[in-house]
Design a protein around this motif. Sequence first.
Motif, PDB file in Angstrom:
ATOM      1  N   SER A 121      40.938  57.595  39.697  1.00 32.00           N
ATOM      2  CA  SER A 121      40.116  56.420  39.431  1.00 32.00           C
ATOM      3  C   SER A 121      40.684  55.250  40.223  1.00 32.00           C
ATOM      4  CB  SER A 121      40.137  56.069  37.940  1.00 32.00           C
ATOM      5  OG  SER A 121      39.542  57.110  37.209  1.00 32.00           O
ATOM      6  N   VAL A 122      39.815  54.518  40.876  1.00 35.38           N
ATOM      7  CA  VAL A 122      40.297  53.406  41.682  1.00 35.38           C
ATOM      8  C   VAL A 122      39.530  52.135  41.333  1.00 35.38           C
ATOM      9  CG1 VAL A 122      41.028  54.835  43.610  1.00 35.38           C
ATOM     10  CG2 VAL A 122      38.709  53.968  43.569  1.00 35.38           C
ATOM     11  N   ALA A 123      40.202  50.997  41.570  1.00 32.20           N
ATOM     12  CA  ALA A 123      39.594  49.704  41.264  1.00 32.20           C
ATOM     13  C   ALA A 123      39.715  48.793  42.464  1.00 32.20           C
ATOM     14  CB  ALA A 123      40.289  49.074  40.061  1.00 32.20           C
ATOM     15  N   ARG A 124      38.758  47.881  42.565  1.00 32.76           N
ATOM     16  CA  ARG A 124      38.864  46.861  43.608  1.00 32.76           C
ATOM     17  C   ARG A 124      38.758  45.500  42.929  1.00 32.76           C
ATOM     18  NH1 ARG A 124      38.609  46.001  48.948  1.00 32.76           N
ATOM     19  NH2 ARG A 124      37.583  44.112  49.638  1.00 32.76           N
ATOM     20  N   GLY A 125      39.766  44.665  43.158  1.00 36.38           N
ATOM     21  CA  GLY A 125      39.766  43.341  42.534  1.00 36.38           C
ATOM     22  C   GLY A 125      39.741  43.416  41.018  1.00 36.38           C
ATOM     23  N   GLY A 126      40.403  44.432  40.447  1.00 33.84           N
ATOM     24  CA  GLY A 126      40.480  44.551  38.996  1.00 33.84           C
ATOM     25  C   GLY A 126      39.258  45.219  38.377  1.00 33.84           C
ATOM     26  N   VAL A 127      38.219  45.476  39.157  1.00 35.90           N
ATOM     27  CA  VAL A 127      37.018  46.126  38.628  1.00 35.90           C
ATOM     28  C   VAL A 127      37.025  47.599  39.041  1.00 35.90           C
ATOM     29  CG1 VAL A 127      34.506  46.115  38.598  1.00 35.90           C
ATOM     30  CG2 VAL A 127      35.758  43.974  38.927  1.00 35.90           C
ATOM     31  N   PRO A 128      36.999  48.514  38.082  1.00 35.37           N
ATOM     32  CA  PRO A 128      36.969  49.935  38.437  1.00 35.37           C
ATOM     33  C   PRO A 128      35.690  50.252  39.207  1.00 35.37           C
ATOM     34  CG  PRO A 128      37.463  49.642  36.102  1.00 35.37           C
ATOM     35  CD  PRO A 128      37.028  48.310  36.626  1.00 35.37           C
ATOM     36  N   VAL A 129      35.827  50.929  40.352  1.00 34.76           N
ATOM     37  CA  VAL A 129      34.622  51.269  41.114  1.00 34.76           C
ATOM     38  C   VAL A 129      34.329  52.770  41.095  1.00 34.76           C
ATOM     39  CG1 VAL A 129      34.508  49.278  42.636  1.00 34.76           C
ATOM     40  CG2 VAL A 129      35.970  51.174  43.241  1.00 34.76           C
ATOM     41  N   LEU A 130      35.355  53.582  41.070  1.00 33.80           N
ATOM     42  CA  LEU A 130      35.150  55.024  41.053  1.00 33.80           C
ATOM     43  C   LEU A 130      36.038  55.626  39.969  1.00 33.80           C
ATOM     44  CD1 LEU A 130      35.378  55.775  44.879  1.00 33.80           C
ATOM     45  CD2 LEU A 130      33.299  55.751  43.502  1.00 33.80           C
ATOM     46  N   SER A 131      35.526  56.669  39.316  1.00 38.73           N
ATOM     47  CA  SER A 131      36.385  57.335  38.347  1.00 38.73           C
ATOM     48  C   SER A 131      36.223  58.848  38.456  1.00 38.73           C
ATOM     49  CB  SER A 131      36.060  56.861  36.928  1.00 38.73           C
ATOM     50  OG  SER A 131      34.738  57.198  36.603  1.00 38.73           O
ATOM     51  N   ASP A 132      37.302  59.546  38.146  1.00 40.25           N
ATOM     52  CA  ASP A 132      37.312  61.017  38.109  1.00 40.25           C
ATOM     53  C   ASP A 132      36.933  61.669  39.433  1.00 40.25           C
ATOM     54  OD1 ASP A 132      38.333  61.572  35.651  1.00 40.25           O
ATOM     55  OD2 ASP A 132      36.409  61.281  34.637  1.00 40.25           O
ATOM     56  N   VAL A 133      37.368  61.089  40.539  1.00 45.36           N
ATOM     57  CA  VAL A 133      37.113  61.708  41.836  1.00 45.36           C
ATOM     58  C   VAL A 133      38.080  62.878  41.999  1.00 45.36           C
ATOM     59  CG1 VAL A 133      37.007  61.382  44.319  1.00 45.36           C
ATOM     60  CG2 VAL A 133      36.465  59.484  42.791  1.00 45.36           C
ATOM     61  N   SER A 134      37.556  64.068  42.289  1.00 43.90           N
ATOM     62  CA  SER A 134      38.413  65.228  42.525  1.00 43.90           C
ATOM     63  C   SER A 134      37.920  65.964  43.751  1.00 43.90           C
ATOM     64  CB  SER A 134      38.391  66.191  41.333  1.00 43.90           C
ATOM     65  OG  SER A 134      38.864  65.557  40.180  1.00 43.90           O
ATOM     66  N   PHE A 135      38.812  66.291  44.656  1.00 44.66           N
ATOM     67  CA  PHE A 135      38.471  67.201  45.751  1.00 44.66           C
ATOM     68  C   PHE A 135      39.751  67.761  46.336  1.00 44.66           C
ATOM     69  CE2 PHE A 135      38.658  62.965  47.755  1.00 44.66           C
ATOM     70  CZ  PHE A 135      39.527  63.198  48.799  1.00 44.66           C
ATOM     71  N   THR A 136      39.619  68.878  46.991  1.00 43.58           N
ATOM     72  CA  THR A 136      40.765  69.414  47.723  1.00 43.58           C
ATOM     73  C   THR A 136      40.353  69.573  49.179  1.00 43.58           C
ATOM     74  OG1 THR A 136      40.107  71.675  47.283  1.00 43.58           O
ATOM     75  CG2 THR A 136      41.717  70.706  45.780  1.00 43.58           C
ATOM     76  N   LEU A 137      41.346  69.484  50.025  1.00 39.67           N
ATOM     77  CA  LEU A 137      41.113  69.534  51.450  1.00 39.67           C
ATOM     78  C   LEU A 137      42.067  70.582  52.008  1.00 39.67           C
ATOM     79  CD1 LEU A 137      39.321  67.816  53.311  1.00 39.67           C
ATOM     80  CD2 LEU A 137      41.285  66.375  53.733  1.00 39.67           C
ATOM     81  N   ALA A 138      41.493  71.621  52.636  1.00 42.47           N
ATOM     82  CA  ALA A 138      42.345  72.660  53.216  1.00 42.47           C
ATOM     83  C   ALA A 138      42.711  72.262  54.640  1.00 42.47           C
ATOM     84  CB  ALA A 138      41.602  73.988  53.211  1.00 42.47           C
ATOM     85  N   PRO A 139      43.791  72.803  55.178  1.00 41.84           N
ATOM     86  CA  PRO A 139      44.116  72.522  56.584  1.00 41.84           C
ATOM     87  C   PRO A 139      42.959  72.937  57.479  1.00 41.84           C
ATOM     88  CG  PRO A 139      45.966  73.595  55.508  1.00 41.84           C
ATOM     89  CD  PRO A 139      44.816  73.642  54.548  1.00 41.84           C
ATOM     90  N   GLY A 140      42.632  72.132  58.458  1.00 36.92           N
ATOM     91  CA  GLY A 140      41.543  72.440  59.363  1.00 36.92           C
ATOM     92  C   GLY A 140      40.194  71.979  58.851  1.00 36.92           C
ATOM     93  N   GLU A 141      40.203  71.276  57.728  1.00 37.56           N
ATOM     94  CA  GLU A 141      38.934  70.882  57.125  1.00 37.56           C
ATOM     95  C   GLU A 141      38.740  69.368  57.208  1.00 37.56           C
ATOM     96  OE1 GLU A 141      36.546  72.112  53.075  1.00 37.56           O
ATOM     97  OE2 GLU A 141      38.692  71.850  52.990  1.00 37.56           O
TER      98      GLU A 141
END
Lengths: 218, 207
Positions: free
Chosen positions: B11-31
């Motif tokens: 979860s990330v916030a900008r200027g104290g306001v949460p903008v995104l929550s529960d972001v999940s992903f995986t990145l494999a090599p070469g991707e």
Amino acid sequence: MTALLLRDLRLALRAGGGFGLGLAFFLIVTMLVPFSVGPEAALLQAIAPGVLWLGALLACLLSLDRLLALDLEDGSLELLLTAPLPLEGALAVKALAHWLTTGLPLVLAAPFLGVMLQLAAPGHLWLLTSLALGTPALSVIGMFGAALTVGIKRGGLLLSLLVLPLYIPTLIFGAEVARRGSAGLDPSTPLLMLAGLTLAVVALMPFAAATVLRIGLR
Amino acid sequence: MAAALEVSNLSVARGGVPVLSDVSFTLAPGEALVLRGPNGAGKTTLLRCIAGLQPALAGRIDGAEDRIAYAAHADGLKAMLTVRENLRFWAQVFGQSDISPALEGYALRDLADRLAGTLSAGQKRRLGLARLLVTGRPIWVLDEPTVSLDAEAVALFGAVLRGHLGAGGAAVMATHIDLGLEARTLDIRAYRAAEDADFGASDAVFL
């Protein structure tokens, strides 16, 4: 680290880098003093250490707002944060580069300006010593101030207001070394205090500066 | 092969306001992963968080430590240094020494001795992207990398990026341009933080 030092020195020496600005300011301020207080030798001799120290301090202050603001503007500060260099080290190196381009020329020029202010003969040596010991502290404290105000547009005045009070101990002991030296008294106590003060801020301020910078850049 | 980068429940916030929550992903090599979303959706904030420039409100990022090369809108170039000096400086900071692949990859060889301040916007951008190659870092985090590039330069960038992925690197980027490469797309609108999400709102107090 060496790369960062060399880059900052190179940038300072290239056009628009501001090298020599502080030195020129120092020269002019010291030259104005005899005009403002009169050419009386005894008076000038008495105030010379204080005037030279104050001049050096203000000249140092002049270039502080460029210390980090330019790097923030072009994005290199953020990229430095993602680099493998520890930020504390990077800031210490930048303060060193600032001292080499601003403090050191002032130290070397001060004895010659002392002649203009009728500074007595052994006083030159003590003035040189006190400035050489004290100006590194001015640069690292200035780095802390620059880190505090880095995100603020036109934060130059705020930076001066924040940093000047922190300069007071260095100014007191530095000017005292120079005064005692030129009056023929034993300057060792203020000299040790000055050296201790500089060592303490050089050791601690990069950490404080890095911490406030990390918070400021979020 | 293990994931190059794993983001879980971030979860990330900008200027104290949460903008995104529960972001999940995986990145494999070469991707490569392309983030999509309208202006203000939180692409830049997410990328800054992955690059370690701002703390996350919650969640974790694995595999990012000392492996990220970040490029955003500002290129980190000094106007009074030449192209070569700029690249060499960043190479040294990241403990590398060879800048010729970067000069070749973005056709900067002819500009190597020009001051960066005299370059055009597109040329500066190319130099800024060339900086990624001298970092030697496996994961590129790119925020709108193709801004002010012409079609030819975009093709150069696409080729360099394919080379990077082919060598086992990975990339997360926010872009609207089709770079002509196989890339997964992640629409971050799906992760928009709820309006009443108040965690992290106290953050400002402790600054």
